[in-house]
Design a protein around this motif. Structure first.
Motif, mmCIF file in Angstrom:
data_model
loop_
_atom_site.group_PDB
_atom_site.id
_atom_site.type_symbol
_atom_site.label_atom_id
_atom_site.label_comp_id
_atom_site.label_asym_id
_atom_site.label_seq_id
_atom_site.Cartn_x
_atom_site.Cartn_y
_atom_site.Cartn_z
ATOM 1 N N LEU A 1 0.829 -1.207 0.000
ATOM 2 C CA LEU A 1 0.000 0.000 0.000
ATOM 3 C C LEU A 1 0.864 1.258 0.000
ATOM 4 N N GLY A 2 1.957 1.218 0.747
ATOM 5 C CA GLY A 2 2.868 2.362 0.763
ATOM 6 C C GLY A 2 3.456 2.637 -0.603
ATOM 7 N N ILE A 3 3.908 1.598 -1.271
ATOM 8 C CA ILE A 3 4.465 1.760 -2.623
ATOM 9 C C ILE A 3 3.385 2.230 -3.584
ATOM 10 N N HIS A 4 2.197 1.661 -3.451
ATOM 11 C CA HIS A 4 1.093 2.042 -4.337
ATOM 12 C C HIS A 4 0.753 3.529 -4.169
ATOM 13 N N LEU A 5 0.827 4.028 -2.949
ATOM 14 C CA LEU A 5 0.527 5.442 -2.706
ATOM 15 C C LEU A 5 1.657 6.362 -3.152
ATOM 16 N N LEU A 6 2.913 5.902 -2.958
ATOM 17 C CA LEU A 6 4.062 6.751 -3.288
ATOM 18 C C LEU A 6 4.449 6.708 -4.766
ATOM 19 N N ALA A 7 4.194 5.575 -5.412
ATOM 20 C CA ALA A 7 4.597 5.423 -6.816
ATOM 21 C C ALA A 7 3.475 4.770 -7.622
ATOM 22 N N PRO A 8 2.294 5.412 -7.677
ATOM 23 C CA PRO A 8 1.179 4.789 -8.400
ATOM 24 C C PRO A 8 1.449 4.699 -9.902
ATOM 25 N N ASP A 9 1.047 3.578 -10.461
ATOM 26 C CA ASP A 9 1.140 3.364 -11.911
ATOM 27 C C ASP A 9 2.541 3.587 -12.470
ATOM 28 N N ALA B 1 6.552 1.524 -13.058
ATOM 29 C CA ALA B 1 7.174 0.206 -13.159
ATOM 30 C C ALA B 1 7.550 -0.315 -11.776
ATOM 31 N N VAL B 2 7.971 0.591 -10.902
ATOM 32 C CA VAL B 2 8.351 0.198 -9.541
ATOM 33 C C VAL B 2 7.159 -0.397 -8.804
ATOM 34 N N SER B 3 6.023 0.282 -8.851
ATOM 35 C CA SER B 3 4.855 -0.229 -8.134
ATOM 36 C C SER B 3 4.339 -1.521 -8.770
ATOM 37 N N ASP B 4 4.472 -1.651 -10.073
ATOM 38 C CA ASP B 4 4.024 -2.865 -10.759
ATOM 39 C C ASP B 4 4.852 -4.071 -10.325
ATOM 40 N N VAL B 5 6.167 -3.950 -10.393
ATOM 41 C CA VAL B 5 7.041 -5.075 -10.027
ATOM 42 C C VAL B 5 6.946 -5.353 -8.526
ATOM 43 N N ALA B 6 6.900 -4.298 -7.721
ATOM 44 C CA ALA B 6 6.779 -4.492 -6.276
ATOM 45 C C ALA B 6 5.487 -5.233 -5.941
ATOM 46 N N GLU C 1 -12.790 -4.372 -15.659
ATOM 47 C CA GLU C 1 -14.126 -3.779 -15.588
ATOM 48 C C GLU C 1 -14.521 -3.511 -14.136
ATOM 49 N N TRP C 2 -14.264 -4.482 -13.256
ATOM 50 C CA TRP C 2 -14.604 -4.326 -11.846
ATOM 51 C C TRP C 2 -13.763 -3.224 -11.207
ATOM 52 N N ALA C 3 -12.481 -3.141 -11.584
ATOM 53 C CA ALA C 3 -11.601 -2.104 -11.027
ATOM 54 C C ALA C 3 -12.046 -0.708 -11.454
ATOM 55 N N ALA C 4 -12.617 -0.610 -12.643
ATOM 56 C CA ALA C 4 -13.133 0.693 -13.086
ATOM 57 C C ALA C 4 -14.305 1.132 -12.208
ATOM 58 N N ALA C 5 -15.100 0.165 -11.762
ATOM 59 C CA ALA C 5 -16.248 0.483 -10.915
ATOM 60 C C ALA C 5 -15.857 0.629 -9.439
ATOM 61 N N PHE C 6 -14.847 -0.141 -9.014
ATOM 62 C CA PHE C 6 -14.407 -0.130 -7.612
ATOM 63 C C PHE C 6 -12.892 -0.284 -7.587
ATOM 64 N N PRO C 7 -12.149 0.820 -7.615
ATOM 65 C CA PRO C 7 -10.692 0.792 -7.770
ATOM 66 C C PRO C 7 -9.901 -0.135 -6.841
ATOM 67 N N PRO C 8 -10.295 -0.370 -5.585
ATOM 68 C CA PRO C 8 -9.507 -1.288 -4.759
ATOM 69 C C PRO C 8 -9.413 -2.716 -5.304
ATOM 70 N N VAL C 9 -10.308 -3.086 -6.217
ATOM 71 C CA VAL C 9 -10.245 -4.419 -6.838
ATOM 72 C C VAL C 9 -8.900 -4.639 -7.504
ATOM 73 N N VAL C 10 -8.299 -3.570 -8.028
ATOM 74 C CA VAL C 10 -7.025 -3.697 -8.719
ATOM 75 C C VAL C 10 -5.944 -4.250 -7.790
ATOM 76 N N LEU C 11 -6.042 -3.992 -6.501
ATOM 77 C CA LEU C 11 -5.039 -4.468 -5.550
ATOM 78 C C LEU C 11 -5.104 -5.980 -5.346
ATOM 79 N N VAL C 12 -6.260 -6.571 -5.610
ATOM 80 C CA VAL C 12 -6.428 -8.013 -5.409
ATOM 81 C C VAL C 12 -6.377 -8.780 -6.722
ATOM 82 N N LEU C 13 -7.022 -8.240 -7.759
ATOM 83 C CA LEU C 13 -7.147 -8.974 -9.023
ATOM 84 C C LEU C 13 -6.340 -8.392 -10.175
ATOM 85 N N GLY C 14 -5.721 -7.232 -9.977
ATOM 86 C CA GLY C 14 -5.012 -6.607 -11.088
ATOM 87 C C GLY C 14 -5.989 -6.136 -12.135
#
Length: 131
Positions: A23-31, A33-38, A85-98
C-alpha cells in the motif's frame, strides 16, 4: 509455543508487512514500473502467508505450489476482462485482481513464491521441509 503457532505468527507478520509495504508503494509510486514489479513480488508473499495461516503444518513446497497456482489463476482470470471492468467500478479491486494479463507477472510470481518457500523452509526447525 508450538512450531505451528510460531509459523502462524511469522506468517501474520509477513502478511501485515507485505500489505503495508504494498500500500505504501502504491501510494508513493502509483502506476509506475516500480509499483508494478513491487506488487508482483509482494502479492505472492501475501498469498503464501495466508496459506500458512490456514495450514501451518503444510510443507513449504506445498504452500509454494498453492501460492503459485493461485497467482497464475488470478493472472489468467485477467484475460476475461472482468478484473479491469470491476476495477473501473471499484478501484480497490485492482489491488487483489489486477487489471490486464501480463505474462511477465507469472515469472515474477514464480520467483516470489519459490523464494518465500525457501525462506520458510530454511528458517523452520525441520530443514527437510522443502522436499
Amino acid at each position: 509455543m508450538t512450531p505451528a503457532t510460531r509459523r502462524r505468527a511469522a506468517a501474520l507478520v509477513a502478511a501485515v508487512v507485505s500489505v503495508g509495504t504494498g500500500l505504501g508503494i502504491h501510494l508513493l509510486a502509483p502506476d509506475t514500473a516500480v509499483s508494478d514489479v513491487a506488487g508482483d513480488l509482494l502479492y505472492p508473499i501475501l498469498v503464501y502467508a495466508l496459506v500458512v495461516l490456514v495450514g501451518p503444518r503444510l510443507p513449504a513446497l506445498a504452500v509454494s505450489a498453492v501460492t503459485l497456482g493461485w497467482c497464475v489463476a488470478v493472472e489468467a482470470f485477467q484475460l476475461t476482462g472482468l478484473p479491469e471492468e470491476w476495477a473501473a467500478a471499484f478501484p480497490p479491486v485492482v489491488l487483489v485482481l489486477g487489471t490486464v494479463f501480463d505474462p511477465r507477472d507469472i515469472a515474477v510470481y514464480a520467483v516470489a513464491a519459490i523464494g518465500a518457500g525457501l525462506v520458510d523452509a530454511f528458517t523452520r526447525p525441520r530443514r527437510a521441509d522443502w522436499g
